[in-house]
Design an enzyme around this catalytic site. Structure first.
Site, PDB file in Angstrom:
ATOM      1  N   GLU A  26       9.993  15.695  15.676  1.00 56.56           N
ATOM      2  CA  GLU A  26      10.321  15.551  14.248  1.00 56.56           C
ATOM      3  C   GLU A  26       9.479  16.554  13.455  1.00 56.56           C
ATOM      4  O   GLU A  26       8.247  16.539  13.550  1.00 56.56           O
ATOM      5  CB  GLU A  26      10.003  14.133  13.777  1.00 56.56           C
ATOM      6  CG  GLU A  26      10.368  13.925  12.317  1.00 56.56           C
ATOM      7  CD  GLU A  26       9.988  12.544  11.784  1.00 56.56           C
ATOM      8  OE1 GLU A  26       8.833  12.143  11.961  1.00 56.56           O
ATOM      9  OE2 GLU A  26      10.859  11.894  11.174  1.00 56.56           O
ATOM     10  N   GLU A  45       9.580   1.075  10.659  1.00 56.37           N
ATOM     11  CA  GLU A  45      10.598   2.093  10.358  1.00 56.37           C
ATOM     12  C   GLU A  45       9.923   3.432  10.585  1.00 56.37           C
ATOM     13  O   GLU A  45       9.084   3.853   9.785  1.00 56.37           O
ATOM     14  CB  GLU A  45      11.064   1.976   8.901  1.00 56.37           C
ATOM     15  CG  GLU A  45      11.756   0.668   8.554  1.00 56.37           C
ATOM     16  CD  GLU A  45      13.124   0.546   9.183  1.00 56.37           C
ATOM     17  OE1 GLU A  45      13.648   1.539   9.733  1.00 56.37           O
ATOM     18  OE2 GLU A  45      13.685  -0.562   9.147  1.00 56.37           O
ATOM     19  N   LYS A  51       0.849  -1.202   0.000  1.00 59.87           N
ATOM     20  CA  LYS A  51       0.000   0.000   0.000  1.00 59.87           C
ATOM     21  C   LYS A  51       0.885   1.252   0.000  1.00 59.87           C
ATOM     22  O   LYS A  51       1.459   1.630   1.009  1.00 59.87           O
ATOM     23  CB  LYS A  51      -0.938   0.059   1.202  1.00 59.87           C
ATOM     24  CG  LYS A  51      -2.065   1.053   0.899  1.00 59.87           C
ATOM     25  CD  LYS A  51      -2.677   1.771   2.055  1.00 59.87           C
ATOM     26  CE  LYS A  51      -1.951   2.938   2.615  1.00 59.87           C
ATOM     27  NZ  LYS A  51      -1.880   4.146   1.776  1.00 59.87           N
ATOM     28  N   CYS A  90      13.307  10.791   7.183  1.00 65.32           N
ATOM     29  CA  CYS A  90      13.334  10.273   8.553  1.00 65.32           C
ATOM     30  C   CYS A  90      14.723  10.474   9.131  1.00 65.32           C
ATOM     31  O   CYS A  90      14.891  10.661  10.326  1.00 65.32           O
ATOM     32  CB  CYS A  90      12.970   8.798   8.547  1.00 65.32           C
ATOM     33  SG  CYS A  90      13.932   7.849   7.364  1.00 65.32           S
TER      34      CYS A  90
HETATM   35  P1  NAD Z   1       2.104   8.239   7.831  1.00 62.94           P
HETATM   36  O1  NAD Z   1       2.343   7.417   9.041  1.00 62.94           O
HETATM   37  O2  NAD Z   1       1.107   9.312   7.886  1.00 62.94           O
HETATM   38  O3  NAD Z   1       1.695   7.304   6.602  1.00 62.94           O
HETATM   39  C1  NAD Z   1       2.458   6.171   6.237  1.00 62.94           C
HETATM   40  C2  NAD Z   1       1.552   5.184   5.525  1.00 62.94           C
HETATM   41  O4  NAD Z   1       0.586   4.690   6.462  1.00 62.94           O
HETATM   42  C3  NAD Z   1       0.758   5.774   4.369  1.00 62.94           C
HETATM   43  O5  NAD Z   1       0.697   4.823   3.330  1.00 62.94           O
HETATM   44  C4  NAD Z   1      -0.621   5.977   4.979  1.00 62.94           C
HETATM   45  O6  NAD Z   1      -1.676   5.962   4.057  1.00 62.94           O
HETATM   46  C5  NAD Z   1      -0.718   4.780   5.904  1.00 62.94           C
HETATM   47  N1  NAD Z   1      -1.687   4.918   6.998  1.00 62.94           N
HETATM   48  C6  NAD Z   1      -2.236   6.052   7.499  1.00 62.94           C
HETATM   49  N2  NAD Z   1      -3.074   5.756   8.527  1.00 62.94           N
HETATM   50  C7  NAD Z   1      -3.047   4.404   8.670  1.00 62.94           C
HETATM   51  C8  NAD Z   1      -3.677   3.493   9.568  1.00 62.94           C
HETATM   52  N3  NAD Z   1      -4.496   3.914  10.515  1.00 62.94           N
HETATM   53  N4  NAD Z   1      -3.381   2.186   9.454  1.00 62.94           N
HETATM   54  C9  NAD Z   1      -2.510   1.731   8.517  1.00 62.94           C
HETATM   55  N5  NAD Z   1      -1.906   2.552   7.628  1.00 62.94           N
HETATM   56  C10 NAD Z   1      -2.153   3.870   7.700  1.00 62.94           C
HETATM   57  O7  NAD Z   1       3.562   8.809   7.427  1.00 62.94           O
HETATM   58  P2  NAD Z   1       3.912   9.782   6.225  1.00 62.94           P
HETATM   59  O8  NAD Z   1       3.450  11.162   6.551  1.00 62.94           O
HETATM   60  O9  NAD Z   1       3.488   9.165   4.935  1.00 62.94           O
HETATM   61  O10 NAD Z   1       5.520   9.726   6.263  1.00 62.94           O
HETATM   62  C11 NAD Z   1       6.280  10.496   7.109  1.00 62.94           C
HETATM   63  C12 NAD Z   1       6.787   9.703   8.293  1.00 62.94           C
HETATM   64  O11 NAD Z   1       7.453   8.522   7.848  1.00 62.94           O
HETATM   65  C13 NAD Z   1       7.814  10.452   9.112  1.00 62.94           C
HETATM   66  O12 NAD Z   1       7.548  10.292  10.484  1.00 62.94           O
HETATM   67  C14 NAD Z   1       9.125   9.773   8.741  1.00 62.94           C
HETATM   68  O13 NAD Z   1      10.127   9.900   9.707  1.00 62.94           O
HETATM   69  C15 NAD Z   1       8.690   8.378   8.529  1.00 62.94           C
HETATM   70  N6  NAD Z   1       9.651   7.665   7.687  1.00 62.94           N
HETATM   71  C16 NAD Z   1      10.498   6.754   8.273  1.00 62.94           C
HETATM   72  C17 NAD Z   1      11.462   6.101   7.500  1.00 62.94           C
HETATM   73  C18 NAD Z   1      12.417   5.115   8.130  1.00 62.94           C
HETATM   74  O14 NAD Z   1      13.047   4.383   7.378  1.00 62.94           O
HETATM   75  N7  NAD Z   1      12.559   5.067   9.441  1.00 62.94           N
HETATM   76  C19 NAD Z   1      11.548   6.358   6.125  1.00 62.94           C
HETATM   77  C20 NAD Z   1      10.675   7.274   5.564  1.00 62.94           C
HETATM   78  C21 NAD Z   1       9.737   7.927   6.352  1.00 62.94           C
END
Ligand code: NAD
Length: 476
Positions: free
Chosen positions: A379, A248, A174, A282
């Site tokens: 963050e 992650e 997804k 991240c």
């Molecule tokens: P997010 O958590 O809002 O969304 C991530 C994914 O989860 C999306 O596909 C979203 O549609 C889905 N999602 C949203 N609500 C959900 C739910 N209730 N259940 C299951 N899935 C759901 O994050 P974002 O805004 O897309 O990305 C930014 C974040 O990602 C930052 O905190 C960043 O640090 C983190 N990130 C971490 C890494 C790593 O490797 N540690 C890499 C990239 C980004």
């Protein structure tokens, strides 16, 4: 409207209630729309993956490796389209979009090699006790759900997809609703390669679709990359079903600059660590710890370097930094600018949204930020750097470790013995010495503390999709 879900080897239209707008952040305008997958379609995707599992997990490792090499090659054939789409939808400068594509290609190539080595890992275990033999068998975990964010869409998906397929798992991916078109390339490639239907499924949608996948009882594992708040929900669903999860999550990483550094070189590393992908990493090194002896020389040079960056539309201008990828992210970063004003932080550069169409902000530097400031602890996910000074190595280590996150850190020093010592003392998953954000597929990715559970990349990334079995036989 785009036909945007790949289920059981077929492209289907979404039947969910959400409509997803795909935006060009440099203009703040949508350029495509699609309907989200329904909960029933998520179920169909998991069922397809379950159906495909018995045959896929019994393919030979070399057969799976050939598919993975096919993914790498076909990504290369789509190079220009994928680079342009990342520039248009993520707002990435061209050179960054190119690096993301190369990273994804390298990841598929690397896991093709690891897949080929798999038979040699299934081997006899020497036992001290007489009368028995034992052998190891590494089996695929099974059907895995992969949920990813928008900041490095090609890369984050490749880091999950390639090892999962190499291990013999089948997959429901997804992508983020912010960048739902980019990973469609993986479905198109699966089609072009004749990957058996159901081995790779892609469902697009927002939180409802993600939750339908992470709550689905047909998964054997879920691997999630994203925010801590959603990560904890995903972990709750995994705990309800007692199944493994890789997380992650976010970061608030330190870059430690000792006073024996070349100032110009240090400024380059600091700028890259906070402005690459407009700071939406991240692993952004968003907390600068600079030693007293160099701070007064370094901060003005840093301020000038940030102010000189060319910020603009990557599709029409030569830029060093593009816009933030979504309006939500732009509003979030603007909220932190307001908090900084309320907290009375000393702003040396930026601190505001750009006065032009699109979701742009200026590269920003706050100096002498108190340890309890929200900007120091939370963050932000934008090009916002907070700086503090330190006197001793011990103080630098203590301040760097004083965070609920533990993803990465950078150490800059001409004294390599000290740099290695500090690297060993930092409570993070990856440390860069005198370099910035250099990620190699052979090294691991993942964090300690609130930055997550588990590791991606390297052999650890493959293990995340494998289950260890031993067969012990009585020889008597
Ligand atoms: P997010 O958590 O809002 O969304 C991530 C994914 O989860 C999306 O596909 C979203 O549609 C889905 N999602 C949203 N609500 C959900 C739910 N209730 N259940 C299951 N899935 C759901 O994050 P974002 O805004 O897309 O990305 C930014 C974040 O990602 C930052 O905190 C960043 O640090 C983190 N990130 C971490 C890494 C790593 O490797 N540690 C890499 C990239 C980004």
């Amino acid at each position: 409207m785009t036909t945007s879900h790949y289920i059981a080897g077929r492209w289907v239209e979404g039947q969910g209630s959400d409509c997803i707008s795909v935006n060009d952040p440099a203009l703040g305008q949508p350029f495509a729309e699609l309907k989200a997958a329904s909960v029933a379609q998520v179920d169909q995707a998991v069922t397809a993956a379950r159906g495909a599992l018995p045959a896929w997990k019994n393919t030979s490792a070399s057969e799976r490796a050939a598919y993975l090499r096919g993914f790498a090659e076909q990504l290369g054939q789509r190079r220009e389209a994928l680079i342009t789409l990342q520039m248009r939808n993520n707002g990435k400068p061209r050179h960054e979009a190119e690096i993301d594509l190369e990273d994804a290609i390298a990841t598929f190539g690397y896991y093709a090699e690891l897949a080929e080595q798999l038979p040699s890992k299934n081997r006899d275990v020497p036992l001290a006790a007489p009368g028995f033999s034992a052998r190891t068998r590494l089996e695929p975990v099974g059907v895995v759900g992969l949920i990813v964010p928008w900041n490095f869409p090609l890369v984050t998906s490749a880091w999950k997809l390639a090892p999962a397929l190499a291990a013999g798992c089948t997959v429901v991916l997804k992508p983020s609703e912010v960048t739902p078109l980019i990973e469609q390339a993986y479905g198109q490639i699966a089609d072009a390669l004749g990957l058996p239907p159901g081995v790779l499924n892609i469902v697009n949608g927002k939180a409802e679709t993600g939750a339908a996948l992470s709550n689905h009882n047909g998964l054997d594992k879920l691997s999630f990359t994203g925010s801590n708040s959603v990560g904890s929900q995903v972990m709750r669903s995994a705990s309800a079903q007692c199944r493994p999860v890789t997380l992650e999550l976010g970061g608030k990483s330190a870059i430690v600059v000792f006073d024996d550094c070349d100032v110009g070189q240090a400024v380059e590393w600091i700028v890259a660590g906070i402005t690459w992908n407009a700071g939406q990493m991240c692993s952004a090194t968003s907390r600068l710890l600079v030693q007293d002896g160099i701070a007064d020389a370094l901060l003005p040079r840093l301020q000038a370097a940030l102010e000189q960056l060319r910020v603009g539309n990557p599709l029409t201008e030569e830029v060093d930094m593009g816009p933030l990828t979504s309006q939500a992210q732009w509003l979030k970063v603007a909220g932190y600018f307001a908090t900084a004003r309320e907290e009375g932080l000393q702003c040396l550069a930026g601190g505001k949204a750009l006065d032009r169409e699109g979701w742009f902000v200026s590269p920003t530097l706050y100096a002498d930020v108190p340890k309890d400031s929200r900007l120091w602890t939370e963050e932000i996910f934008g090009p916002v750097l907070c700086a503090r000074r330190f006197a001793t190595e011990e103080q630098a280590i203590a301040e760097a470790n004083d965070s609920r996150f533990g993803l990465v850190a950078t150490v800059c020093s001409a004294d390599l013995e000290r740099a290695e010592r500090v690297a060993d003392a930092l409570e993070v998953g990856h440390v860069w010495i005198n370099s910035v954000q250099a990620v190699f597929v052979e090294t691991s990715w993942g964090g300690t503390k609130g930055s997550g559970i588990g590791r991606e990349l390297g052999p650890w990334g493959l293990s995340a999709y494998q289950s260890v079995k031993h067969v012990t036989r009585c020889l008597g």
